[in-house]
Design an enzyme around this catalytic site. Structure first.
Site, PDB file in Angstrom:
ATOM      1  N   THR A  13       0.836  -1.207   0.000  1.00  0.00           N
ATOM      2  CA  THR A  13       0.000   0.000   0.000  1.00  0.00           C
ATOM      3  C   THR A  13       0.872   1.258   0.000  1.00  0.00           C
ATOM      4  OG1 THR A  13      -1.701  -1.175   1.243  1.00  0.00           O
ATOM      5  CG2 THR A  13      -1.826   1.224   1.260  1.00  0.00           C
ATOM      6  N   VAL A  14       1.782   1.350   0.955  1.00  0.00           N
ATOM      7  CA  VAL A  14       2.560   2.586   1.105  1.00  0.00           C
ATOM      8  C   VAL A  14       3.701   2.652   0.083  1.00  0.00           C
ATOM      9  CG1 VAL A  14       3.824   4.053   2.716  1.00  0.00           C
ATOM     10  CG2 VAL A  14       1.985   2.585   3.565  1.00  0.00           C
ATOM     11  N   ALA A  43      12.552  -4.095  -3.013  1.00  0.00           N
ATOM     12  CA  ALA A  43      12.408  -5.437  -2.427  1.00  0.00           C
ATOM     13  C   ALA A  43      10.936  -5.758  -2.205  1.00  0.00           C
ATOM     14  CB  ALA A  43      13.164  -5.517  -1.110  1.00  0.00           C
ATOM     15  N   GLU A 190      -3.567  -2.659   9.110  1.00  0.00           N
ATOM     16  CA  GLU A 190      -2.273  -3.348   9.059  1.00  0.00           C
ATOM     17  C   GLU A 190      -2.456  -4.720   8.416  1.00  0.00           C
ATOM     18  OE1 GLU A 190       0.776  -1.939  10.218  1.00  0.00           O
ATOM     19  OE2 GLU A 190      -0.653  -0.314  10.002  1.00  0.00           O
ATOM     20  N   LYS A 205       2.286   4.016  18.094  1.00  0.00           N
ATOM     21  CA  LYS A 205       2.452   5.437  17.727  1.00  0.00           C
ATOM     22  C   LYS A 205       2.569   6.292  18.995  1.00  0.00           C
ATOM     23  CE  LYS A 205      -0.287   4.544  13.602  1.00  0.00           C
ATOM     24  NZ  LYS A 205      -1.642   4.451  13.077  1.00  0.00           N
ATOM     25  N   GLY A 303      -3.578   5.069   4.815  1.00  0.00           N
ATOM     26  CA  GLY A 303      -3.865   4.987   3.379  1.00  0.00           C
ATOM     27  C   GLY A 303      -2.642   5.328   2.554  1.00  0.00           C
TER      28      GLY A 303
END
Ligand code: NAP
Ligand code: HSE
Length: 433
Positions: A13-14, A43, A190, A205, A303
């Site tokens: 996603t990121v 990777a 996640e 966090k 997101g």
């Protein structure tokens, strides 16, 4: 323009968002930074997985350590998630003098002490804006903008998935499982979504924020963590009736005796409080400093694109630390934008209040003037007036360029049935540009 070779560990996603937006905004980043980025190696776990067409397959490897073996790669971005591989990858990158950018909050919450002491020993920057609150630049804010403050408290909504689920349960009456499935599908959750709903993703966090604010690494077993799995539709209804919203809230507070508390749990927040209106995947942080007082930060907490924005900011900071010719400048001129739009071309919706004679035909005369200038009316309100009194006439006006509205107003003000200067206010719907 020179380019800095970088390695991307993770193209989920990121990672895919970072790859995409680095390309999309290449010209802007190049103008601002004075250098560009060249993604040399990527990777992934599964080489056979279908990827976006714009990812050159020859860049892919299933061995993350290949990125570290390439002597030309100067910055590595860790977006694989997980603990053990990420830990050895990041530590080895530091040992080899490669700058590290990571969004892995579980890694930093669990091994931050080890990673940052190694980074300090080797004088290698490790940047982690994406690890907390997605696109909100809270790490840079705590590190830089609030550097002169004792942080007295942080109240925050830090998990986009939990907030999305609670919002969908509150506003649409959706069940817990269905709302979680939506959050997963939208890329907020996640890889293991129990981290989100158990409260532990937000706790990771909060550990990073508390450690940054108070200068020592907080351990997981010192944090009180409860998730949202026990929250039912009935709780949401009862809280609503009592004037509250249920939010998964992180609270980090300093006591004058030098101790701090870090806790996260579902919490009833008065509906009038600004944090109660933070919905969907959005995060927000209310930070109180002894010098600055109260501050508030809000944005998308999860997101692809918002998180990519934070990663790219760290990449740019890493590049500045390495070699940007722009590093000492507070302002960088560039030629990608032209000018300010002339005011008459600026489009907005409006509220127009007139003071008019209360007699037949007045509304039609006003509407005709607006129509002649192609200005549309979306609704009309006219409270009843008393005998011989001028009447208030309120018109809501559709989006229109200011120039046309100004001309129409001149025409309306000149009508003999209009008894006072028109009042024109803008209406803002906060829709995307
Ligand atoms: P993701 O979609 O699961 O992507 C993980 C990527 O890492 C995939 O490309 C995967 O390869 C690759 N990968 C996994 N194990 C690997 C291994 N052993 N060797 C090489 N590559 C490996 O995860 P994500 O949502 O992008 O999250 C990445 C990190 O950012 C996590 O630490 C997460 O906590 C953090 N983060 C996520 C968000 C968010 O909104 N999603 C926001 C902030 C921070 P394949 O593609 O082959 O599976
Ligand atoms: N799973 C996380 C969330 C991603 O839902 O907030 C952002 O860190």
């Amino acid at each position: 323009m020179t380019t800095i070779p970088i390695g991307l560990a993770g193209l989920g996603t990121v990672g895919a968002g970072v790859f995409h937006h680095l390309r999309e905004n290449r010209a802007l980043i190049g103008e601002r930074l004075g250098v560009g980025f060249d993604v040399r190696r990527i990777a992934v776990r599964d080489l056979a997985k279908p990827r976006d067409a714009d990812v050159p397959v020859e860049l892919l490897t299933s061995r993350a350590m290949d990125l570290l073996d390439d002597p030309e790669i100067r910055i590595v971005v860790e977006l694989m998630g997980g603990l053990e591989l990420a830990r050895s990858f990041v530590c080895e990158a530091i040992r080899r003098g490669k700058l590290v950018v990571t969004g892995n909050k579980a890694l930093l919450a669990g091994h931050g002490a080890e990673i940052f002491s190694l980074a300090a020993e080797r004088k290698v920057p490790v940047l982690f804006e994406a690890a907390v609150a997605g696109g909100i630049p809270i790490i840079k804010t705590l590190r830089e903008a609030l550097i002169g403050n004792h942080i007295q408290s942080i109240h925050a909504i830090l998990n986009g998935t939990s907030n999305y689920i609670l919002t969908r349960m509150t506003e649409s009456g959706l069940g817990f499982e269905a709302a979680l499935a939506e959050a997963q599908q939208l890329g907020y959750a996640e890889a293991d979504p129990t981290l989100d709903v158990s409260g532990w993703d937000a706790a990771h966090k909060a550990i990073i924020l508390a450690s940054l604010a108070y200068g020592f690494w907080v351990r997981g077993d010192e944090v009180l963590v409860e998730g949202i799995t026990g929250i039912t539709a009935a709780d949401i209804r009862f809280a609503d009736g009592l004037g509250y919203r249920i939010k998964h809230l992180a609270m980090i507070k300093a006591d004058p005796d030098g101790t701090i508390e870090v806790r996260l749990h579902p919490t009833l927040i008065p509906k009038s409080h600004v944090l109660a209106s933070v919905g969907g995947p959005f995060n927000a942080l209310a930070v109180r400093g002894d010098v600055v007082g109260d501050t508030l930060f809000y944005g998308r907490g999860a997101g692809r694109a918002p998180t990519a924005s934070a990663v790219i900011a760290d990449l740019c900071e890493a590049a500045i630390l390495l070699e940007s010719p722009r590093r000492f400048y507070g302002f960088t001129p560039h030629g990608l934008y032209r000018a300010c739009k002339p005011q008459d071309e600026v489009v907005s919706a409006y509220y127009l209040r007139l003071c008019v004679e209360d007699k037949p035909g007045v509304l039609a005369r006003v509407a005709t003037v607006l129509g002649n200038h192609t200005v549309g009316i979306s609704s009309v309100v006219q409270p009843e007036s008393h005998e011989n009194e001028a009447a208030a006439l309120v018109l809501m006006i559709h989006d229109a360029p200011l120039g046309r509205v100004r001309q129409a107003l001149e025409g309306i003000a000149a009508l003999d049935c209009v008894k006072a200067a028109p009042v024109l206010l803008r209406v803002e719907s906060f829709s995307a540009a």
